[in-house]
Design an enzyme around this catalytic site. Structure first.
Site, PDB file in Angstrom:
ATOM      1  N   PRO A 132     -10.400   1.757   7.152  1.00 56.84           N
ATOM      2  CA  PRO A 132      -9.282   2.567   7.179  1.00 56.84           C
ATOM      3  C   PRO A 132      -7.997   1.545   7.322  1.00 56.84           C
ATOM      4  O   PRO A 132      -7.985   0.747   7.961  1.00 56.84           O
ATOM      5  CB  PRO A 132      -9.504   3.529   8.426  1.00 56.84           C
ATOM      6  CG  PRO A 132     -10.823   2.884   9.195  1.00 56.84           C
ATOM      7  CD  PRO A 132     -11.484   1.939   8.396  1.00 56.84           C
ATOM      8  N   ALA A 139      -6.275  -0.030   5.454  1.00 51.69           N
ATOM      9  CA  ALA A 139      -6.217  -1.307   4.615  1.00 51.69           C
ATOM     10  C   ALA A 139      -5.334  -1.175   3.539  1.00 51.69           C
ATOM     11  O   ALA A 139      -5.495  -1.914   2.640  1.00 51.69           O
ATOM     12  CB  ALA A 139      -7.551  -1.762   4.370  1.00 51.69           C
ATOM     13  N   LEU A 144      -5.933   0.851   1.046  1.00 52.51           N
ATOM     14  CA  LEU A 144      -6.839   0.905  -0.097  1.00 52.51           C
ATOM     15  C   LEU A 144      -7.094   2.682  -0.213  1.00 52.51           C
ATOM     16  O   LEU A 144      -8.168   2.891  -0.735  1.00 52.51           O
ATOM     17  CB  LEU A 144      -8.159   0.415   0.143  1.00 52.51           C
ATOM     18  CG  LEU A 144      -8.005  -1.242   0.025  1.00 52.51           C
ATOM     19  CD1 LEU A 144      -9.414  -1.800   0.520  1.00 52.51           C
ATOM     20  CD2 LEU A 144      -7.295  -1.680  -0.852  1.00 52.51           C
ATOM     21  N   GLY A 145      -6.196   3.431   0.317  1.00 55.88           N
ATOM     22  CA  GLY A 145      -6.489   4.904  -0.061  1.00 55.88           C
ATOM     23  C   GLY A 145      -7.449   5.401   0.642  1.00 55.88           C
ATOM     24  O   GLY A 145      -8.241   6.471   0.316  1.00 55.88           O
ATOM     25  N   SER A 146      -7.921   5.019   1.688  1.00 53.68           N
ATOM     26  CA  SER A 146      -9.056   5.424   2.477  1.00 53.68           C
ATOM     27  C   SER A 146      -8.976   6.981   2.771  1.00 53.68           C
ATOM     28  O   SER A 146      -9.925   7.903   2.820  1.00 53.68           O
ATOM     29  CB  SER A 146      -9.528   4.654   3.730  1.00 53.68           C
ATOM     30  OG  SER A 146      -8.429   4.716   4.484  1.00 53.68           O
ATOM     31  N   SER A 147      -7.698   7.342   3.487  1.00 55.45           N
ATOM     32  CA  SER A 147      -7.585   8.678   3.932  1.00 55.45           C
ATOM     33  C   SER A 147      -7.464   9.736   2.968  1.00 55.45           C
ATOM     34  O   SER A 147      -8.129  10.600   2.823  1.00 55.45           O
ATOM     35  CB  SER A 147      -6.577   8.825   4.799  1.00 55.45           C
ATOM     36  OG  SER A 147      -5.185   8.852   4.165  1.00 55.45           O
ATOM     37  N   ASP A 189      -2.161   8.238  -4.288  1.00 52.55           N
ATOM     38  CA  ASP A 189      -3.435   8.231  -3.763  1.00 52.55           C
ATOM     39  C   ASP A 189      -4.400   9.144  -3.896  1.00 52.55           C
ATOM     40  O   ASP A 189      -5.795   8.847  -4.576  1.00 52.55           O
ATOM     41  CB  ASP A 189      -3.306   7.824  -2.303  1.00 52.55           C
ATOM     42  CG  ASP A 189      -2.641   6.700  -1.772  1.00 52.55           C
ATOM     43  OD1 ASP A 189      -1.860   6.294  -2.774  1.00 52.55           O
ATOM     44  OD2 ASP A 189      -2.584   6.452  -0.716  1.00 52.55           O
TER      45      ASP A 189
HETATM   46  C1  MEV Z   1       0.536   4.140  -0.578  1.00 54.79           C
HETATM   47  O1  MEV Z   1      -0.798   3.942  -1.083  1.00 54.79           O
HETATM   48  C2  MEV Z   1       1.616   4.521  -1.651  1.00 54.79           C
HETATM   49  C3  MEV Z   1       3.059   4.604  -1.407  1.00 54.79           C
HETATM   50  O2  MEV Z   1       3.866   4.730  -2.160  1.00 54.79           O
HETATM   51  C4  MEV Z   1       3.078   6.020  -0.604  1.00 54.79           C
HETATM   52  C5  MEV Z   1       2.762   7.150  -1.910  1.00 54.79           C
HETATM   53  O3  MEV Z   1       3.154   7.114  -2.721  1.00 54.79           O
HETATM   54  O4  MEV Z   1       2.567   8.106  -1.128  1.00 54.79           O
HETATM   55  C6  MEV Z   1       3.669   3.693  -0.195  1.00 54.79           C
END
Ligand code: MEV
Length: 307
Positions: free
Chosen positions: A86, A88, A90-93, A136
């Site tokens: 979490p 990191a 890497l889109g964990s949530s 994400d």
């Molecule tokens: C987060 O993985 C990517 C961002 O561009 C946020 C988003 O697009 O929701 C920072």
């Protein structure tokens, strides 16, 4: 009987942050993922080990709003486990929200997939991050590599050849919501410069799309290193991330950048060609104490089934 779903994490190849403000971005699902299992219960229950990337309040909202949209009562117990760190980048949530929705959908026989799962998960992401673009959850639900622009259906990209990417976790957790806010303030202070950077980000995403289609790892790497410099300009990088990008380049990577919100989190790099050379870079990074791993692209998107 139970409903099971697995949803991958993601890396952003180009356009993070600018995608929140309307630019085009490119994202890829990775092989690390979140798994959710749903069984019948007399009421809604959610559980996860401490390390799992599950914000229980937002996940509860995902399930409640999914059941409400189907005209059903959420009598379900969902447990979540994960191979994604979490915080990191890497889109964990997002993967956790998509997996929770997928497991519930499989249990109930609703058969949700693709962008319907992404939209279900986005309900929770809005509560976690405030103003997410939706990239994400889209990358996790669809899998493969996508071109994404806010408010438009994502486009699945064709790759000239499969690609190996290197992910290096800096070890510093951070909040995506706080970084989205910080970059938003940068936009408010310098609106015309920021507008130009958004246009540039869309152009770089288009060029990345071309490099991916041609299987040109060298061109992709150059575009990624360029993107890192621009992300630093709008406040998304840190000295540690800049150092990690330089380290990856000095070890022979063809390009490297922060991925996701930045401020900590992970660096994404194009490793030198050849499996042995790529694994050599991973070993050197691990010897320095980093959690580094290779991931094959395209990777599968979210899957949900009954057992
Ligand atoms: C987060 O993985 C990517 C961002 O561009 C946020 C988003 O697009 O929701 C920072």
């Amino acid at each position: 009987m139970k409903g099971v779903a697995e949803a991958p994490g993601k890396v952003i190849v180009s356009g993070e942050h600018f995608v929140v403000h309307g630019a085009e971005a490119v994202a890829a699902a990775i092989e690390r993922k979140v798994r959710a299992e749903a069984t019948r219960s007399d009421r809604l229950l959610l559980s996860a080990p401490v390390r799992a990337p599950l914000a229980l309040g937002p996940a509860r909202k995902v399930v409640e709003s999914l059941y409400a949209s189907m005209g059903a009562e959420p009598r379900v117990s969902i447990s979540v486990s994960s191979t994604l760190a979490p915080g990191a980048g890497l889109g964990s949530s997002a993967a956790a929200m998509v997996a929770v929705a997928g497991a519930a959908s499989a249990l109930e026989g609703w058969g949700l997939e693709g962008m319907r799962l992404a939209e279900a998960g986005l309900v929770g992401e809005r509560l976690v991050h405030g103003n997410p673009s939706g990239i994400d959850t889209a990358a996790s639900a669809m899998g493969g590599v996508i071109a994404f622009r806010r408010g438009e259906p994502p486009r699945a990209l064709r790759l000239g050849s499969p690609l190996t990417l290197l992910v290096v976790y800096s070890g510093a957790r951070r909040s995506t919501g706080a970084l989205i806010k910080r970059v938003g303030e940068e936009r408010a202070s310098h609106p015309s410069l920021f507008g130009g950077l958004c246009e540039g980000a869309s152009m770089v995403s288009g060029l990345c799309e071309g490099a991916l289609g041609d299987g040109d790892a060298r061109a992709l790497g150059l575009l990624m290193t360029y993107s890192h410099a621009v992300l630093g300009r709008v406040g998304a990088s840190t000295a540690a991330l800049d150092g990690l990008v330089d380290l990856c380049l000095s070890l022979g990577c063809l390009g490297a950048k922060l991925t996701g919100a930045g401020g900590g989190g992970s660096v994404l790099a194009v490793p030198p060609p050849g499996r042995a050379a790529a694994e050599g870079v991973v070993s050197k990074l691990r010897r320095r104490g980093y959690d580094a791993f290779l991931t094959r692209v395209p990777a599968a998107g979210a899957r949900a089934w009954r057992e």
